[in-house]
Design an enzyme around this catalytic site. Sequence first.
Site, PDB file in Angstrom:
ATOM      1  N   LYS A  43       0.827  -1.204   0.000  1.00 11.18           N
ATOM      2  CA  LYS A  43       0.000   0.000   0.000  1.00 11.18           C
ATOM      3  C   LYS A  43       0.871   1.268   0.000  1.00 11.18           C
ATOM      4  O   LYS A  43       1.882   1.324   0.698  1.00 11.18           O
ATOM      5  CB  LYS A  43      -0.877  -0.043   1.261  1.00 11.18           C
ATOM      6  CG  LYS A  43      -1.645   1.207   1.595  1.00 11.18           C
ATOM      7  CD  LYS A  43      -2.788   1.452   0.646  1.00 11.18           C
ATOM      8  CE  LYS A  43      -3.397   2.838   0.880  1.00 11.18           C
ATOM      9  NZ  LYS A  43      -4.148   3.303  -0.290  1.00 11.18           N
ATOM     10  N   CYS A 127      -0.721   9.350  -8.099  1.00  2.00           N
ATOM     11  CA  CYS A 127      -1.955   9.203  -7.329  1.00  2.00           C
ATOM     12  C   CYS A 127      -2.889  10.365  -7.659  1.00  2.00           C
ATOM     13  O   CYS A 127      -2.533  11.521  -7.448  1.00  2.00           O
ATOM     14  CB  CYS A 127      -1.694   9.167  -5.833  1.00  2.00           C
ATOM     15  SG  CYS A 127      -3.248   9.008  -4.911  1.00  2.00           S
ATOM     16  N   GLY A 214      -9.994  -1.574 -12.827  1.00  2.75           N
ATOM     17  CA  GLY A 214     -10.807  -2.735 -13.171  1.00  2.75           C
ATOM     18  C   GLY A 214     -10.834  -2.973 -14.666  1.00  2.75           C
ATOM     19  O   GLY A 214     -10.221  -2.236 -15.447  1.00  2.75           O
ATOM     20  N   THR A 263      -7.370  -4.580  -8.941  1.00  2.10           N
ATOM     21  CA  THR A 263      -8.784  -4.649  -8.547  1.00  2.10           C
ATOM     22  C   THR A 263      -9.312  -6.078  -8.513  1.00  2.10           C
ATOM     23  O   THR A 263     -10.183  -6.400  -7.697  1.00  2.10           O
ATOM     24  CB  THR A 263      -9.600  -3.763  -9.513  1.00  2.10           C
ATOM     25  OG1 THR A 263      -9.091  -2.422  -9.405  1.00  2.10           O
ATOM     26  CG2 THR A 263     -11.077  -3.759  -9.189  1.00  2.10           C
TER      27      THR A 263
END
Lengths: 303, 257
Positions: A43, A127, A214, A263
């Site tokens: 993370k 990000c 995704g 994802t």
Amino acid sequence: MLAVNIAGIKMKTPVMTASGTFGFGPEYSEFVDLNRLGAIVVKGTTLLSRTGNFGRRIAETPAGMLNSIGLENPGADEFLTMTLPKLAKYDVPIIVNISGNTVEEYGKMATKLSVSGVAGLELNISCPNVKQGGIAFGTDPASAAAVVCEVKKNTSIPVIVKLSPNVTDIVAMAKTVEEAGADAVSLINTLLGMAIDTASWRPVLGNIVGGLSGPAVKPVALRMVWQVAKAVKVPVIGMGGIMTAQDAVEFLLAGASAVAVGTANFVNPYASVDVAEGIKDYLRVRGLSDVRQLVGRVNDNIV
Amino acid sequence: MALPKMVVRSKVLANELIGPLVWRLTLSAPQIAAVAKPGQFVHVRVMDSLAPLLRRPISIAEVYAAEGTISLIYRVVGQGSAIMAEAKPGSELDLMGPLGNGFSLEAERPLLVGGGIGLAPLVYLAQALCPRPVTILMGGRTKEEMYWQDIFKNLCQNIYITTDDGSLGQQGFTVDALDDILAKGNFDFVYSCGPRPMLAGVARLAKLHNVLCQVSLEDYMACGVGACLSCTCAGNDGKRRKICSDGPVFMAGEVLD
């Protein structure tokens, strides 16, 4: 058959876990034998802890999801003292994804995290969910180069630069960070997106906008990986919507030397291992002995 | 290597409408039924396609370990739950779990307080607390939403009801009735699940009456295992909590004022 070496990081398989989708690893250890992963990219970590964004942080979209977590994480010190020791028992490279508010902060993080047990650093300059730093570095080639130079000055472990798709020319960005010293590039980070609640007329996400990931993003990711892989000499780590081995093979053919599953972990906690096993099956069926025989082999000659 | 969490294909045994927009889905899931604790949830993949993509976290409403079955009581609120409502007996659903931490079962004289669909996890809690005398305070908007009475009547000694419109029980919210119930009863534990303002009120009154209190929180979740950080909240000690994996059940004082 599956082993790869990405900028000096030796991996048992070319399938890594994408930052932000696999926690620090132990979160999934009750489902997946972490020793079977190519690498764990943990993370996104910052120098000091962050609480992330307010309000709703995820929204489902057609074949994808938006997130605006905002880099919530316990900070580099807690990672080093609490989390990294727990990962030592696993035989898997740990790559730390780092974000800074300033160029200097990236340098400080690089020094701090260049310790035994950390196999590499992935620079998050992409990000979309934080106000300072993050994507600001990822959309301006000069800033991106400055971050890479600063990090390289402060570490000797491999440095991967994670690229944002939210740019006009991702090839130019990739070439710039390569020249600045990046040992590898990973792409794509999420695509900036939005969802609106038609009942309340409010944005669904508390942060208004968020990053799309995704299967919905896969064609964009694949195109960018293909473009970048042709333009740079450093290894490319491909990611964006990989759900199956078939998806991963597409990225390898496009020029990725390794891939990351993101994802998909949320939907299928075994996805990272399933994809690696599926690549092995694919190689067998095709009569190939080494995953490297796929890398960049798409036949893209126009006939 | 023992990997205790699982993803299972479970057969749909029944899927019935039990109240306005609320369904009870009974599933054959022996591995989950054998280990699930009250307050835990399953992460349901409503179909095998890529849209909708994400799993839906649904609390476990009933467990019959001997039969190897569980039930989920859910309200149709969006695309995922609408698809679940279409699940036919004999079809299969992909379940991940049981996830999260359950309620403490230490209470001797428990009081359960639930609002709306938040009553679902309290059913299994009441099952697990039997034969201890269980009292429940349940709230809903109208008497049509109080089909929960039929579910709880064999599990609870005392049932108190509030409805927003006064069509059944006391008019008002559960919190309006709670002060009296706590004053009259000799409860040693309050368990609560429902809308966040209700939980805050329940926690405040439990503290006032010096009774231990656990609350079950909910939020939008992607992973369900503490990896994505979609569902975190602030703890009162300044540290963050993940509702999926640190909760969803918390001591009230951990996450509420």
